[in-house]
Design a protein around this motif. Structure first.
Motif, PDB file in Angstrom:
ATOM      1  N   THR A  16       6.538   5.026  21.757  1.00 47.13           N
ATOM      2  CA  THR A  16       7.384   4.881  20.534  1.00 47.13           C
ATOM      3  C   THR A  16       7.148   3.584  19.653  1.00 47.13           C
ATOM      4  O   THR A  16       7.777   3.433  18.556  1.00 47.13           O
ATOM      5  CB  THR A  16       8.804   4.724  21.022  1.00 47.13           C
ATOM      6  N   ALA A  17       6.406   2.708  20.094  1.00 47.66           N
ATOM      7  CA  ALA A  17       6.166   1.352  19.319  1.00 47.66           C
ATOM      8  C   ALA A  17       5.130   1.454  18.465  1.00 47.66           C
ATOM      9  O   ALA A  17       5.077   0.839  17.315  1.00 47.66           O
ATOM     10  CB  ALA A  17       5.518   0.188  20.304  1.00 47.66           C
ATOM     11  N   CYS A  18       4.274   2.242  18.469  1.00 46.59           N
ATOM     12  CA  CYS A  18       2.900   2.446  17.531  1.00 46.59           C
ATOM     13  C   CYS A  18       2.919   3.860  17.214  1.00 46.59           C
ATOM     14  O   CYS A  18       2.720   4.739  18.159  1.00 46.59           O
ATOM     15  CB  CYS A  18       1.723   1.859  18.184  1.00 46.59           C
ATOM     16  N   PHE A  19       3.021   4.224  15.736  1.00 46.82           N
ATOM     17  CA  PHE A  19       3.049   5.840  15.393  1.00 46.82           C
ATOM     18  C   PHE A  19       2.594   5.670  14.230  1.00 46.82           C
ATOM     19  O   PHE A  19       2.774   4.675  13.322  1.00 46.82           O
ATOM     20  CB  PHE A  19       4.505   6.265  15.493  1.00 46.82           C
ATOM     21  N   PRO A  20       1.682   6.646  13.761  1.00 46.69           N
ATOM     22  CA  PRO A  20       1.296   6.877  12.354  1.00 46.69           C
ATOM     23  C   PRO A  20       2.241   7.272  11.308  1.00 46.69           C
ATOM     24  O   PRO A  20       3.416   7.780  11.644  1.00 46.69           O
ATOM     25  CB  PRO A  20       0.314   8.150  12.436  1.00 46.69           C
ATOM     26  N   VAL A  21       2.049   6.680  10.309  1.00 47.85           N
ATOM     27  CA  VAL A  21       3.019   6.800   9.091  1.00 47.85           C
ATOM     28  C   VAL A  21       2.095   7.202   7.878  1.00 47.85           C
ATOM     29  O   VAL A  21       0.855   7.009   7.556  1.00 47.85           O
ATOM     30  CB  VAL A  21       3.477   5.530   8.745  1.00 47.85           C
ATOM     31  N   ASN A  22       2.820   8.069   6.855  1.00 47.65           N
ATOM     32  CA  ASN A  22       2.265   8.482   5.917  1.00 47.65           C
ATOM     33  C   ASN A  22       2.733   7.312   4.595  1.00 47.65           C
ATOM     34  O   ASN A  22       3.667   7.239   3.960  1.00 47.65           O
ATOM     35  CB  ASN A  22       2.669   9.764   5.146  1.00 47.65           C
ATOM     36  N   ILE A  23       1.681   6.254   4.489  1.00 45.81           N
ATOM     37  CA  ILE A  23       1.765   4.967   3.569  1.00 45.81           C
ATOM     38  C   ILE A  23       2.047   5.775   1.944  1.00 45.81           C
ATOM     39  O   ILE A  23       3.023   5.131   1.349  1.00 45.81           O
ATOM     40  CB  ILE A  23       0.866   4.105   3.740  1.00 45.81           C
ATOM     41  N   GLN A  24       1.602   6.763   1.772  1.00 47.08           N
ATOM     42  CA  GLN A  24       1.633   7.317   0.554  1.00 47.08           C
ATOM     43  C   GLN A  24       3.171   7.580   0.360  1.00 47.08           C
ATOM     44  O   GLN A  24       3.858   7.232  -0.891  1.00 47.08           O
ATOM     45  CB  GLN A  24       0.641   8.476   0.155  1.00 47.08           C
ATOM     46  N   LYS A  25       3.678   8.493   1.156  1.00 40.76           N
ATOM     47  CA  LYS A  25       5.155   8.788   1.098  1.00 40.76           C
ATOM     48  C   LYS A  25       6.189   7.667   1.071  1.00 40.76           C
ATOM     49  O   LYS A  25       7.017   7.571   0.552  1.00 40.76           O
ATOM     50  CB  LYS A  25       5.403   9.974   2.141  1.00 40.76           C
ATOM     51  N   LEU A  26       5.694   6.718   1.969  1.00 43.28           N
ATOM     52  CA  LEU A  26       6.646   5.573   1.954  1.00 43.28           C
ATOM     53  C   LEU A  26       6.634   4.788   0.680  1.00 43.28           C
ATOM     54  O   LEU A  26       7.826   4.281   0.286  1.00 43.28           O
ATOM     55  CB  LEU A  26       6.070   4.417   2.908  1.00 43.28           C
ATOM     56  N   ILE A  27       5.466   4.492   0.023  1.00 46.69           N
ATOM     57  CA  ILE A  27       5.426   4.029  -1.420  1.00 46.69           C
ATOM     58  C   ILE A  27       6.225   4.770  -2.318  1.00 46.69           C
ATOM     59  O   ILE A  27       7.046   4.484  -3.185  1.00 46.69           O
ATOM     60  CB  ILE A  27       3.766   4.004  -1.727  1.00 46.69           C
ATOM     61  N   ARG A  75      -7.363   1.260  -3.110  1.00 43.07           N
ATOM     62  CA  ARG A  75      -6.571   2.458  -2.345  1.00 43.07           C
ATOM     63  C   ARG A  75      -5.066   2.508  -2.502  1.00 43.07           C
ATOM     64  O   ARG A  75      -4.313   3.338  -2.600  1.00 43.07           O
ATOM     65  CB  ARG A  75      -6.908   2.917  -1.166  1.00 43.07           C
ATOM     66  N   PHE A  76      -4.560   1.330  -2.162  1.00 43.61           N
ATOM     67  CA  PHE A  76      -3.049   0.878  -2.093  1.00 43.61           C
ATOM     68  C   PHE A  76      -2.717   0.909  -3.545  1.00 43.61           C
ATOM     69  O   PHE A  76      -1.593   1.434  -3.848  1.00 43.61           O
ATOM     70  CB  PHE A  76      -2.887  -0.038  -1.306  1.00 43.61           C
ATOM     71  N   MET A  77      -3.443   0.055  -4.273  1.00 40.71           N
ATOM     72  CA  MET A  77      -3.015  -0.256  -5.777  1.00 40.71           C
ATOM     73  C   MET A  77      -2.798   1.072  -6.669  1.00 40.71           C
ATOM     74  O   MET A  77      -1.986   1.441  -7.280  1.00 40.71           O
ATOM     75  CB  MET A  77      -3.897  -1.189  -6.630  1.00 40.71           C
ATOM     76  N   SER A  78      -3.913   2.140  -6.183  1.00 39.36           N
ATOM     77  CA  SER A  78      -3.616   3.711  -6.852  1.00 39.36           C
ATOM     78  C   SER A  78      -2.361   4.117  -6.548  1.00 39.36           C
ATOM     79  O   SER A  78      -2.047   5.229  -7.219  1.00 39.36           O
ATOM     80  CB  SER A  78      -4.999   4.167  -6.621  1.00 39.36           C
ATOM     81  N   LEU A  79      -1.894   3.742  -5.364  1.00 40.79           N
ATOM     82  CA  LEU A  79      -0.628   4.491  -5.131  1.00 40.79           C
ATOM     83  C   LEU A  79       0.617   3.615  -5.700  1.00 40.79           C
ATOM     84  O   LEU A  79       1.679   4.131  -5.472  1.00 40.79           O
ATOM     85  CB  LEU A  79      -0.468   4.479  -3.567  1.00 40.79           C
ATOM     86  N   GLY A  80       0.451   2.660  -6.223  1.00 38.12           N
ATOM     87  CA  GLY A  80       1.452   1.726  -6.905  1.00 38.12           C
ATOM     88  C   GLY A  80       1.867   0.954  -5.946  1.00 38.12           C
ATOM     89  O   GLY A  80       2.917   0.030  -6.165  1.00 38.12           O
ATOM     90  N   ALA A  81       1.229   0.261  -4.999  1.00 42.40           N
ATOM     91  CA  ALA A  81       1.647  -0.755  -4.098  1.00 42.40           C
ATOM     92  C   ALA A  81       1.086  -1.990  -4.672  1.00 42.40           C
ATOM     93  O   ALA A  81      -0.253  -2.213  -4.919  1.00 42.40           O
ATOM     94  CB  ALA A  81       1.197  -0.444  -2.556  1.00 42.40           C
ATOM     95  N   GLU A  82       1.508  -3.122  -4.288  1.00 45.99           N
ATOM     96  CA  GLU A  82       0.942  -4.513  -4.543  1.00 45.99           C
ATOM     97  C   GLU A  82       0.622  -5.168  -3.121  1.00 45.99           C
ATOM     98  O   GLU A  82       1.433  -4.975  -2.223  1.00 45.99           O
ATOM     99  CB  GLU A  82       1.945  -5.336  -5.198  1.00 45.99           C
ATOM    100  N   LEU A  83      -0.458  -5.352  -2.750  1.00 44.25           N
ATOM    101  CA  LEU A  83      -1.100  -6.063  -1.672  1.00 44.25           C
ATOM    102  C   LEU A  83      -1.032  -7.664  -1.403  1.00 44.25           C
ATOM    103  O   LEU A  83      -1.183  -8.193  -2.480  1.00 44.25           O
ATOM    104  CB  LEU A  83      -2.349  -5.511  -1.138  1.00 44.25           C
ATOM    105  N   VAL A  84      -0.284  -8.076  -0.695  1.00 43.45           N
ATOM    106  CA  VAL A  84      -0.312  -9.675  -0.459  1.00 43.45           C
ATOM    107  C   VAL A  84      -0.864  -9.988   0.990  1.00 43.45           C
ATOM    108  O   VAL A  84      -0.584  -9.340   1.856  1.00 43.45           O
ATOM    109  CB  VAL A  84       1.063 -10.239  -0.411  1.00 43.45           C
ATOM    110  N   PHE A  85      -2.046 -10.566   0.871  1.00 40.61           N
ATOM    111  CA  PHE A  85      -2.882 -10.757   2.163  1.00 40.61           C
ATOM    112  C   PHE A  85      -2.485 -12.367   2.506  1.00 40.61           C
ATOM    113  O   PHE A  85      -2.202 -13.236   1.768  1.00 40.61           O
ATOM    114  CB  PHE A  85      -4.616 -10.852   1.868  1.00 40.61           C
ATOM    115  N   TYR A  86      -2.403 -12.425   3.910  1.00 40.85           N
ATOM    116  CA  TYR A  86      -2.447 -13.817   4.268  1.00 40.85           C
ATOM    117  C   TYR A  86      -3.107 -14.033   5.463  1.00 40.85           C
ATOM    118  O   TYR A  86      -3.638 -12.908   6.209  1.00 40.85           O
ATOM    119  CB  TYR A  86      -0.800 -13.980   4.920  1.00 40.85           C
TER     120      TYR A  86
END
Length: 116
Positions: A16-27, A75-86
């Motif tokens: 239950t701790a690790c599971f795949p997600v659909n990032i496009q749907k989350l965005i 790939r993320f930006m095309s979905l409308g997400a902004e990435l912040v790298f640390y």
């Protein structure tokens, strides 16, 4: 620095701790709800993925690495997400000896492959 081996442990022992997600749907859902679509990325954890099959030993292929990073971000930006790298920076002073030991152990294992 995280807890060494935690991700592997969770993947193997707690379904239950690790599971795949659909990032496009989350965005899409976040945008629809008016929520932020900023995704924080642990840069150090992504380096191997972004390096892909590029050689590390002779110093790497910087141009190709940059292209991989750009592709990852686009790939993320095309979905409308902004990435912040640390990047968490160098190890804390109290962890230096353990960090050195682990790097040396990794190096020794890799040299065994080259000499075998």
């Amino acid at each position: 620095m995280g807890i060494r081996g935690m991700e592997t442990f969770l993947e193997k022992n707690d379904g239950t701790a690790c599971f795949p997600v659909n990032i496009q749907k989350l965005i899409e859902n976040a945008r629809r709800e008016g929520e932020s679509t900023t995704i924080v990325v642990d840069g150090m954890s992504c380096l191997r993925y972004m390096y892909g099959d590029l050689p590390w030993i002779p110093g790497g292929q910087v141009k190709e690495f940059v292209e991989n990073v750009q592709d990852f971000a686009m790939r993320f930006m095309s979905l409308g997400a902004e990435l912040v790298f640390y990047f968490d920076g160098p190890p804390a002073e109290v962890k230096i000896d353990e960090w050195k030991r682990r790097r040396l152990e990794t190096w020794r294992k890799s040299t065994i492959c080259w000499t075998s």
